[in-house]
Design an enzyme around this catalytic site. Structure first.
Site, mmCIF file in Angstrom:
data_model
loop_
_atom_site.group_PDB
_atom_site.id
_atom_site.type_symbol
_atom_site.label_atom_id
_atom_site.label_comp_id
_atom_site.label_asym_id
_atom_site.label_seq_id
_atom_site.Cartn_x
_atom_site.Cartn_y
_atom_site.Cartn_z
ATOM 1 N N HIS A 149 29.940 43.161 45.108
ATOM 2 C CA HIS A 149 31.035 42.031 43.954
ATOM 3 C C HIS A 149 31.056 41.152 45.449
ATOM 4 O O HIS A 149 31.068 41.261 46.390
ATOM 5 C CB HIS A 149 32.116 41.999 43.550
ATOM 6 N N ASP B 61 39.490 39.230 30.479
ATOM 7 C CA ASP B 61 39.017 38.496 31.649
ATOM 8 C C ASP B 61 37.838 37.523 31.588
ATOM 9 O O ASP B 61 38.466 36.332 31.507
ATOM 10 C CB ASP B 61 38.550 39.741 32.587
ATOM 11 N N ARG C 262 40.865 29.450 33.116
ATOM 12 C CA ARG C 262 41.103 28.787 33.881
ATOM 13 C C ARG C 262 40.117 27.668 34.402
ATOM 14 O O ARG C 262 40.363 26.771 34.784
ATOM 15 C CB ARG C 262 41.224 29.855 35.068
ATOM 16 N N SER D 62 41.119 39.294 38.342
ATOM 17 C CA SER D 62 39.779 39.550 37.623
ATOM 18 C C SER D 62 38.442 40.059 37.893
ATOM 19 O O SER D 62 37.898 41.329 37.302
ATOM 20 C CB SER D 62 39.610 37.506 37.836
ATOM 21 N N LYS E 264 37.440 43.998 36.054
ATOM 22 C CA LYS E 264 36.406 44.417 36.034
ATOM 23 C C LYS E 264 35.746 45.935 36.294
ATOM 24 O O LYS E 264 34.795 46.794 35.695
ATOM 25 C CB LYS E 264 35.281 43.696 35.990
#
Lengths: 430, 430
Positions: B82, B161, B168, B183, B187
């Protein structure tokens, strides 16, 4: 301008300009900024605060969200009083007719009880027939005729405040000095006042528990009043005891009438006179305490209260006949379980126990029972013998009464050592 | 439990228990807590933070708001990567097939471009026919068959999320380390991973500009991974230059294929190999850089990319024939206006200029034009002669191009003094 950028700006501790604050309030009022953005903004204000100029601009923008009264046809000085709320605080009810009898115009817009604090409107409505929802036209007309009127917040005046308060209430953002200050002053500015006396309650029965915060609110109010047309005097008063001898709606109306007849309890009258003197000062009326005592001794103040009741549709016979007020017939004494001096009273809990009886409310929509309440016999510093009465409970619902009796014992801390009561008038700022 | 009390608790800097966090996330997911309360809570978290245990509980509660993948029938180590997002960052596109060719299962769930950052899904979708919206069943089936699949976030996985991020995004509460960490990890946990490599971009083209904050995010990710089943390695990499030589969706696919053919630019390959080595480490596969170079030299990695395209419905002929990708025909050069060394590149602005061309988006709903983009010829530390090409703009909309040409000059700061480029790999934490 963009709401997210303004939230971020306040979050990052920057000052917002007049135009930015105006944009936020105006767009929120119109429904163009959603609640979820505005509550994030409120929380950012909670943490980062606002300086006096921002708070002044906030107050102004909130006022401009609605209509303002035009009381220019009334030549008398227009002075109101506001309290941050306490237990047994019926000062407004005595003060409004007293000041009107001194020649001050008192356009009083009050609130309802919520949580542990009582509300002036609820108390007045325990008088059969009394109406607090006058139209603006009726309100102005009554002010012109008798110099005083007591109503609730209308949707016309500072609607942004109403909407903001409802949101703050459910997002833990009530407790912010700039938001509190702007909320109070926006409504008072819209009343076209010359002056305002603010009673900031301090102690375990007040919203503000500590001195530093009370002082901060007082100073903010003074500073934003200096940037507006409403002159403010703030008085910090002790709320570690219930004020006066009674709490509960009808019972407090009786105590008010007694006070106007010259038989008010000492603590209640001390605060009433302190606030009254401040109002006289703002109105530039001489005479001080002597004038106030004269207006009570002569029956002038009582008569003015009678006029208020009459003009607002209430039964004026309550003045002489208290049995016309709804007072619970069932009365239970709570007796001291030991001998000693009262060292502490959990005043907040007294307020919450009144809510349990039905004499107050947790939520805005709830109805209240004006007949119940408490007679408080002992305060901090008083000596009490085992078996002597601490509190008399007035309530026709016996199961609620039983539950409250048990909890009432815990409200009083009795010790062998003497404990002095705090000064009632802690500080006067202007 | 009561939402207002929990907002107040966090506002007042108390720690929330596992049950309290679970209550907030679960009730918010179900719509029982309104957005306006949750945004106040998020802002309170922004200011008061959360400790590692609270963040772990938050991540867990967010994961539990949806379904988890069950990849237990896949015996290979399951590792994902990520990135916090940057400009020209096509590393995932190279890494996924490269790692799969090394025997790692890569169940990659990616995002779309937003603001100045590009998105893996948008880039993949510039390949004609390529589908990123596989069902969970198709996703699992493809993982089983070829060891890699690249899809978008589904509504099944961590729906809390998705809902929280949308809130947000419009309440200035994105920029919070515990919220960002929970967050990402919620996932990744739901993907049934064994390990995750996190590329934290740092610099003027990244969301996180300063080292301290990047380090804090890295440490939080490590700490919460230690409290979960997903092992994490974080790498802090420099984002003060665009990564690689191209930005723009089709152009980055071409650069990806070139990289898989062994012709990737140095900076892009340095970061790709650093992340790949970390993934090998998590998978406990030996071989290091040599293995990676071998998989590229042999065509194994490129072949895996071809398989991905094939399985996800795309036109595999793009591998050999770039003209099958939509690339703008109109190309304009932006030339240096003076001679000297590049001292600074406003990388954020390059990302935003791509949005202006149509190659990115401001809002989630916007469509993008995959054909436009930039070829970047010079980076920090490079010497450039007046009139030499800095950037080539690819865009068929001539008025947009003209506007971007003007602004592109301001992106580069050229000075006579030499300026060294920062190290690409700043720090590796695990």
């Amino acid at each position: 301008m963009n709401c997210i950028d303004l939230i971020r700006k306040k979050r990052d501790a920057y000052k917002l300009s007049k135009e930015e604050i105006r944009y936020l309030i105006s767009e929120y009022s119109k429904g163009n900024i959603p609640d979820y953005q505005f509550s994030a903004f409120l929380m950012a204000v909670y943490f980062q605060g606002m300086d006096f100029q921002e708070t002044t601009n906030l107050m102004q923008a909130m006022m401009d969200s609605g209509k303002s009264l035009d009381l220019s046809n009334i030549k008398k000085p227009k002075i109101d009083k506001h309290s941050t709320g306490g237990v047994g605080d019926k000062v407004s009810l005595i003060l409004a007719p007293l000041m009107a009898s001194c020649g001050i115009c008192v356009p009083m817009i009050s609130g309802r009880g919520l949580g542990h604090t009582g509300g002036t409107l609820d108390k007045l409505e325990s008088i059969p027939g009394f109406k607090t929802n006058l139209s603006i036209k009726q309100f102005k007309c009554q002010l012109k005729k008798i110099g005083v009127a007591m109503i609730g917040q209308t949707i016309e005046i500072a609607p942004a405040d109403k909407k903001m308060y409802a949101l703050r209430d459910v997002t833990a953002t009530v407790d912010s000095i700039p938001l509190i200050s702007a909320s109070i002053m926006s409504k008072k500015l819209a009343e076209d006042l010359d002056g305002l006396v603010l009673d900031i309650k301090l102690g375990n029965g007040a919203f503000i528990k500590d001195y530093k915060k009370a002082k901060e609110l007082a100073q903010t109010m003074i500073q934003i009043s200096k940037r507006s047309s409403v002159k403010v005097i703030t008085i910090l008063t002790d709320m570690n005891n219930p004020l006066g001898n009674y709490t509960g709606n009808s019972l407090e109306i009786i105590e008010t009438i007694e006070a106007l007849k010259g038989r008010g309890p000492e603590d209640l009258m001390e605060i009433t006179f302190a606030l009254a003197k401040a109002m006289l000062k703002l109105a530039k009326i001489k005479g001080g305490k002597k004038l106030l005592e004269k207006k009570i001794a002569s029956g002038g103040a009582l008569n003015k209260f009678k006029e208020i009741i009459h003009y607002q549709g209430g039964d004026v016979r309550v003045i002489e006949d208290y049995s016309r007020l709804p007072v619970a017939r069932n009365r239970i004494k709570v007796k001291a379980q030991k001998t000693g001096y009262i060292n502490h009273i959990n005043t907040f809990d007294i307020g919450m126990l009144l809510v349990q009886l039905g004499g107050g409310r947790f939520k805005k929509e709830e109805k209240i029972d004006p007949s119940c309440g408490f007679r408080i016999y002992k305060k901090i510093g008083d000596y009490v013998k085992k078996g002597e009465c601490l509190v008399k409970i007035f309530c026709d619902n016996r199961s609620k009464t039983r539950s409250v009796v048990k909890q009432m014992h815990d409200v009083f801390t009795i010790k062998t050592k003497f404990c002095r009561r705090k000064t009632l008038i802690r500080e006067i700022l202007h």
